[in-house]
Design a protein around this motif. Structure first.
Motif, PDB file in Angstrom:
ATOM      1  N   ASP A   1      -1.921   6.099 -13.318  1.00 35.47           N
ATOM      2  CA  ASP A   1      -0.985   6.104 -12.146  1.00 35.47           C
ATOM      3  C   ASP A   1      -1.453   6.628 -10.875  1.00 35.47           C
ATOM      4  O   ASP A   1      -0.720   7.142 -10.088  1.00 35.47           O
ATOM      5  CB  ASP A   1       0.311   6.921 -12.815  1.00 35.47           C
ATOM      6  CG  ASP A   1      -0.099   8.360 -13.046  1.00 35.47           C
ATOM      7  OD1 ASP A   1      -1.170   8.865 -12.810  1.00 35.47           O
ATOM      8  OD2 ASP A   1       0.751   9.160 -13.714  1.00 35.47           O
ATOM      9  N   GLY A   2      -2.765   6.498 -10.589  1.00 38.61           N
ATOM     10  CA  GLY A   2      -3.190   6.655  -9.206  1.00 38.61           C
ATOM     11  C   GLY A   2      -4.552   7.472  -9.304  1.00 38.61           C
ATOM     12  O   GLY A   2      -5.335   7.473 -10.220  1.00 38.61           O
TER      13      GLY A   2
ATOM     14  N   ALA B   1      -2.122   0.012  -3.359  1.00 39.68           N
ATOM     15  CA  ALA B   1      -1.440   1.110  -4.326  1.00 39.68           C
ATOM     16  C   ALA B   1      -2.332   1.001  -5.636  1.00 39.68           C
ATOM     17  O   ALA B   1      -2.576  -0.182  -6.004  1.00 39.68           O
ATOM     18  CB  ALA B   1       0.085   0.796  -4.466  1.00 39.68           C
TER      19      ALA B   1
ATOM     20  N   THR C   1      -1.326   2.016  -9.586  1.00 38.10           N
ATOM     21  CA  THR C   1      -0.169   2.388 -10.171  1.00 38.10           C
ATOM     22  C   THR C   1      -0.242   2.135 -11.691  1.00 38.10           C
ATOM     23  O   THR C   1      -1.020   0.928 -11.994  1.00 38.10           O
ATOM     24  CB  THR C   1       1.196   1.865  -9.503  1.00 38.10           C
ATOM     25  OG1 THR C   1       2.184   2.597 -10.197  1.00 38.10           O
ATOM     26  CG2 THR C   1       1.271   0.530  -9.853  1.00 38.10           C
TER      27      THR C   1
ATOM     28  N   LEU D   1       7.634   0.560  -8.903  1.00 36.56           N
ATOM     29  CA  LEU D   1       6.785   0.975  -7.753  1.00 36.56           C
ATOM     30  C   LEU D   1       7.472   1.071  -6.832  1.00 36.56           C
ATOM     31  O   LEU D   1       7.701   2.255  -5.979  1.00 36.56           O
ATOM     32  CB  LEU D   1       5.587   0.117  -7.460  1.00 36.56           C
ATOM     33  CG  LEU D   1       4.667   0.713  -6.407  1.00 36.56           C
ATOM     34  CD1 LEU D   1       3.821   2.030  -6.664  1.00 36.56           C
ATOM     35  CD2 LEU D   1       3.669  -0.387  -6.302  1.00 36.56           C
TER      36      LEU D   1
ATOM     37  N   ARG E   1       5.337   6.946  -9.912  1.00 36.81           N
ATOM     38  CA  ARG E   1       3.777   7.688  -9.480  1.00 36.81           C
ATOM     39  C   ARG E   1       2.822   6.580  -9.146  1.00 36.81           C
ATOM     40  O   ARG E   1       2.471   5.578  -9.834  1.00 36.81           O
ATOM     41  CB  ARG E   1       3.609   8.547 -10.677  1.00 36.81           C
ATOM     42  CG  ARG E   1       2.472   9.712 -10.129  1.00 36.81           C
ATOM     43  CD  ARG E   1       2.142  10.527 -11.390  1.00 36.81           C
ATOM     44  NE  ARG E   1       1.464  11.641 -11.111  1.00 36.81           N
ATOM     45  CZ  ARG E   1       1.487  12.844 -10.583  1.00 36.81           C
ATOM     46  NH1 ARG E   1       2.832  13.167 -10.425  1.00 36.81           N
ATOM     47  NH2 ARG E   1       0.600  13.783 -10.610  1.00 36.81           N
ATOM     48  N   ALA E   2       2.052   6.879  -8.123  1.00 38.80           N
ATOM     49  CA  ALA E   2       0.952   5.921  -7.473  1.00 38.80           C
ATOM     50  C   ALA E   2       0.275   6.739  -6.419  1.00 38.80           C
ATOM     51  O   ALA E   2       0.830   7.759  -5.924  1.00 38.80           O
ATOM     52  CB  ALA E   2       1.703   4.719  -6.930  1.00 38.80           C
TER      53      ALA E   2
END
Length: 365
Positions: free
Chosen positions: A173-174, A233, A235, A246, A251-252
């Motif tokens: 998630d990032g 991004a 994600t 998103l 969460r990203a």
């Protein structure tokens, strides 16, 4: 995302193909199609860069879930790609969306002629309302001409089509300061404005079962995209309707771009060393100043030796430099068609050509 003009979305194999059964996750793909419909309804152009052909093909052919030999990978890609394209068509066609398949290799972006061809094709598809489904041409690609992962391919596609947002749907998630599965104290970065050496040092190599890329390749993709004016991004994509999630604050990590894609592209063109010159008449100068493309009819002189896609200087009738652009014809072809209307090009050259000598998108004045 709803503020974007054009979005490129990268879908990894681990999201698209069940790693236990080797079959397509049909429900997830149908939900992603709803996201595409939602963005298109808002006037956002969408391009999908999708892995999955080898993962699907290996299941059909009964190949092992281990590292495949080159010939096995190419065979799996040949079998899987047709199923992958059909899967996207089946989920988007009921919504009235046409899909098109675009298969590329690294050579298609490093060779300027191929790059301009692929760019023109994708621009035409998008202009006709088509959603291009892009993948590496694994059936013919060898190590020398491979991207090797679709993170970097997606970034190059984003640059090619002038996207202002790139979304990597991943199994994380990032971006974290360390691998969160191994370090409970790993810190998540919601926004990264600049990729520093410290950020690069935090990237690990961990990839997931069916995918090839790790966080390092995602950083490489971010560097390519943001330099061209495209925000990116990372994600977690396994949720249903991940793009809408998103948009709603999932969460990203967003890598920001400091300028828009068109400005970045024109800065890139302006920095090139010209291979030749075209001199225009006063009418063509007025047309360029009003935002039009350069047509052969407005050219009164050609100098230099250049090929299709090379940068050339654009001069006014008095020889003053107006800017430069990427020309769509060779020096010999340009000399033949200068001063003539676009509908005369085929008769002059013996084959059809593009109407514009230099398209306005390929020009920095």
């Amino acid at each position: 995302m709803t503020a974007a003009r054009r979005v490129v979305v990268k879908i990894g194999s681990a999201l698209l193909v069940d790693r236990t059964t080797g079959k397509l996750r049909q429900d997830w793909l149908a939900a992603l199609a709803q996201d595409v419909v939602w963005l298109k309804a808002l006037g956002v152009d969408v391009v999908l860069v999708s892995s999955g052909s080898i993962a699907l093909g290996r299941g059909v052919l009964g190949l092992p879930a281990t590292t495949l030999a080159l010939e096995q990978s190419q065979a799996a890609a040949a079998v899987g790609q047709i199923r992958l394209a059909r899967a996207y068509e089946e989920v988007l066609a009921p919504h009235g969306i046409t899909t098109g398949q675009v298969l590329v290799t690294l050579e298609d972006s490093t060779d300027r002629r191929r790059y301009l061809n692929s760019r023109a094709t994708m621009e035409m598809l998008i202009g006709l309302g088509v959603v291009p489904i892009v993948n590496e041409n694994d059936t013919v690609a060898t190590d020398e001409i491979r991207y090797g992962d679709n993170d970097r391919l997606a970034a190059q596609v984003a640059v090619t089509v002038g996207a202002d947002q790139l979304v990597l749907l991943s199994d994380v998630d990032g971006f974290y300061s360390a691998n969160p599965q191994q370090d409970a104290d790993a810190r998540h970065f919601p926004v990264i404005d600049r990729i520093t050496p410290q950020i690069e040092a935090m990237a690990g190599d961990a990839g997931s079962g069916l995918s090839k890329g790790g966080m390092k390749t995602k950083l490489m993709a971010a560097r390519t995209a943001t330099a061209a004016g495209c925000a990116m991004a990372i994600t977690e994509g396994s949720v249903m309707r991940p793009l809408q999630a998103l948009e709603q604050g999932a969460r990203a990590t967003w890598f920001t771009a400091t300028e828009d894609p068109q400005a970045a592209r024109k800065r890139w063109i302006a920095a090139m060393k010209p291979r030749g010159e075209v001199t225009l008449d006063a009418g063509a100068v007025r047309a360029l100043e009003s935002g039009k493309s350069l047509l052969p009819a407005g050219v009164i002189a050609v100098t230099g030796r250049f090929g299709r896609g090379d940068p050339v200087a654009i001069l006014g009738p008095d020889g003053a430099a107006l800017g430069q652009g990427l020309i769509r014809y060779t020096a010999a072809e340009t000399t033949l068609i200068r001063g003539h209307r676009s509908d005369e090009i085929e008769a002059l050259l013996g084959y059809p050509g593009r109407a514009a000598l230099i398209h306005r998108d390929d020009m920095a004045l």
